[in-house]
Design a protein around this motif. Structure first.
Motif, short mmCIF file in Angstrom:
data_model
loop_
_atom_site.label_atom_id
_atom_site.label_comp_id
_atom_site.label_asym_id
_atom_site.label_seq_id
_atom_site.Cartn_x
_atom_site.Cartn_y
_atom_site.Cartn_z
N ARG A 5 0.93 -1.40 0.03
CA ARG A 5 0.15 -0.07 0.16
C ARG A 5 0.93 1.37 -0.09
N GLU A 6 1.91 1.05 0.78
CA GLU A 6 2.97 2.42 0.66
C GLU A 6 3.52 2.77 -0.82
N THR A 7 3.90 1.64 -1.63
CA THR A 7 4.08 1.81 -2.86
C THR A 7 2.84 2.21 -3.84
N ASP A 8 1.73 1.60 -3.48
CA ASP A 8 0.36 2.34 -4.32
C ASP A 8 0.39 3.45 -4.13
N VAL A 9 0.42 4.19 -2.85
CA VAL A 9 0.33 5.51 -2.73
C VAL A 9 1.45 6.39 -3.30
N LEU A 10 2.86 5.86 -3.28
CA LEU A 10 3.66 6.76 -3.87
C LEU A 10 3.72 6.66 -5.10
N THR A 29 -3.09 14.54 -5.49
CA THR A 29 -3.34 14.80 -4.18
C THR A 29 -3.60 13.47 -3.42
N ASN A 30 -3.48 13.98 -2.09
CA ASN A 30 -4.11 12.77 -1.10
C ASN A 30 -5.47 12.44 -1.46
N ALA A 31 -6.23 13.45 -1.50
CA ALA A 31 -7.70 13.16 -1.82
C ALA A 31 -8.03 12.35 -3.19
N GLU A 32 -7.28 12.68 -4.20
CA GLU A 32 -7.30 11.98 -5.41
C GLU A 32 -6.70 10.57 -5.41
N ILE A 33 -5.86 10.16 -4.56
CA ILE A 33 -5.32 9.02 -4.30
C ILE A 33 -6.14 8.27 -3.48
N ALA A 34 -6.74 8.75 -2.48
CA ALA A 34 -7.86 7.97 -1.62
C ALA A 34 -9.12 7.68 -2.79
N LEU A 72 -9.56 4.37 -0.36
CA LEU A 72 -9.08 4.56 0.87
C LEU A 72 -9.47 5.76 1.51
N LYS A 73 -9.49 5.99 2.70
CA LYS A 73 -9.88 7.23 3.40
C LYS A 73 -8.62 8.02 3.32
N GLU A 74 -8.84 9.46 3.13
CA GLU A 74 -7.65 10.44 2.94
C GLU A 74 -6.88 10.43 4.11
N GLY A 75 -7.09 10.24 5.36
CA GLY A 75 -6.45 10.02 6.46
C GLY A 75 -5.32 8.75 6.36
N THR A 76 -6.16 7.54 5.83
CA THR A 76 -5.11 6.44 5.63
C THR A 76 -4.25 6.60 4.53
N VAL A 77 -4.46 7.55 3.52
CA VAL A 77 -3.43 7.67 2.58
C VAL A 77 -2.32 8.42 3.17
N LYS A 78 -2.64 9.58 3.99
CA LYS A 78 -1.69 10.38 4.65
C LYS A 78 -0.72 9.60 5.61
N SER A 79 -1.11 8.54 6.30
CA SER A 79 -0.43 7.74 7.04
C SER A 79 0.38 6.90 6.24
N LEU A 121 1.52 7.53 3.37
CA LEU A 121 2.80 8.41 2.60
C LEU A 121 3.83 8.63 3.71
N GLN A 122 3.47 9.02 5.03
CA GLN A 122 4.13 9.46 5.90
C GLN A 122 5.10 8.37 6.40
N SER A 123 4.55 7.11 6.13
CA SER A 123 5.39 5.93 6.66
C SER A 123 6.33 5.73 5.71
N ALA A 124 5.97 5.68 4.24
CA ALA A 124 7.08 5.61 3.13
C ALA A 124 8.13 6.57 3.30
N MET A 125 7.78 7.80 3.51
CA MET A 125 8.48 8.94 3.50
C MET A 125 9.64 8.61 4.61
N GLY A 126 9.16 8.04 5.89
CA GLY A 126 9.93 7.91 7.01
C GLY A 126 10.92 6.59 6.72
N LYS A 127 10.64 5.67 5.97
CA LYS A 127 11.42 4.58 5.70
C LYS A 127 12.32 4.98 4.34
N LEU A 128 12.10 5.82 3.58
CA LEU A 128 13.04 6.18 2.53
C LEU A 128 13.93 7.40 3.19
#
Length: 284
Positions: free
Chosen positions: A226-231, A239-244, A249-256, A258-265
């Motif tokens: 899912r992190e790969t899907d979002v990225l 945008t997060n809304a468009e990705i959701a 997905l919920k927009e808040g879930t997309v944000k989570s 994305l933040q997780s992927a950014m942290g790993k990278l």
């Protein structure tokens, strides 16, 4: 239209759908097959008392299933033996099984009827929405599986061999990235392990086609699906809304994610995360 993947994999899909019909609906038996050269060959039966229906070949416009195939809509014969709305080309097989009520649902993929699923009873029985609704869902699920296989075959056939990034212009890179994101979305909805494996192989091929001119050591990082899907959607400028909306997905879930992927990278911005994911070979 002929089936577009190997007969074994097609037969497995039909067999699973027919088994689901027998398990999830109130009909005691079910059978079905895919269209090939203007006819539907029954390749799967569940719950039948005889072998009369196995291997039955139903031509377009003939019988109940042939009408469903041509009209691309469900057809019902409450009393098959006396029905005047169908031809009776297949009475020997159908009545040999003792069928009284027969329900035929076409499998429609992108406007083309690709097969027919049948449910039946040995005693005449009314068919209401409660009985029909699960059958419609199963036919739709089979249609979705076939649509995905079609898309996989199309992209495998036309995907170019891996080439150095300088050989790809901006339009080609953008097309690769859109194809990659779309395949990620499709893969998320697929249960068939064979299709998922082929999708993963194709995604790897697409990711290898463009490095976007990025040089330097590739970071070692593992993102969740899912992190790969979002990225992949971020890489297209969504945008997060468009990705959701695209990923259901919920927009808040997309944000989570994305933040997780950014942290790993170890990226401070979403755009930096995309660049690092490309350098790692995760995204095209």
């Amino acid at each position: 239209m002929a089936a577009r993947t190997g007969p074994d994999s097609d037969a497995q899909l039909v067999a699973r759908a027919v088994a689901d019909l027998a398990r999830q609906t109130q009909f005691p038996f079910a059978f079905g097959g895919l269209e090939r050269d203007g006819a539907v060959e029954v390749t799967a039966t569940v719950g039948t008392r005889t072998r009369h229906l196995q291997g039955l070949v139903v031509r377009a416009e003939r019988g109940l299933g042939g009408r469903a195939l041509v009209e691309k809509r469900p057809r019902l014969a409450l009393d098959y033996r006396t029905s005047r709305n169908i031809t009776h080309d297949y009475d020997r097989a159908v009545l040999g099984e003792g069928v009284a009520t027969l329900f035929a649902i076409p499998v429609v993929v992108t406007g083309d009827a690709r097969g027919v699923l049948y449910c039946g009873t040995w005693a005449q029985s009314a068919v209401n929405d409660v009985m029909a609704r699960p059958a419609f869902g199963i036919a739709e699920a089979l249609a979705n599986e076939l649509r995905v296989r079609d898309e996989v075959e199309r992209r495998l056939a036309f995907a170019p061999a891996p080439a150095p990034a300088p050989g790809l212009d901006a339009a080609a890179r953008e097309e690769l990235r859109e194809s990659y994101a779309e395949l990620r979305s499709i893969a998320a909805a697929v249960a068939d392990p064979d299709v998922r494996q082929r999708l993963a192989a194709l995604e790897q091929r697409l990711a290898a086609l463009s490095s976007d001119g990025i040089t330097g050591p590739a970071p070692s990082v593992a993102l969740s699906p899912r992190e790969t899907d979002v990225l992949a959607r971020v890489a297209l400028g969504a945008t997060n809304a468009e990705i959701a909306s695209a990923l259901a997905l919920k927009e808040g879930t997309v944000k989570s994610y994305l933040q997780s992927a950014m942290g790993k990278l170890e990226a401070s911005t979403r755009h930096a995360a995309v660049m690092k994911a490309r350098r790692a070979g995760i995204l095209p």
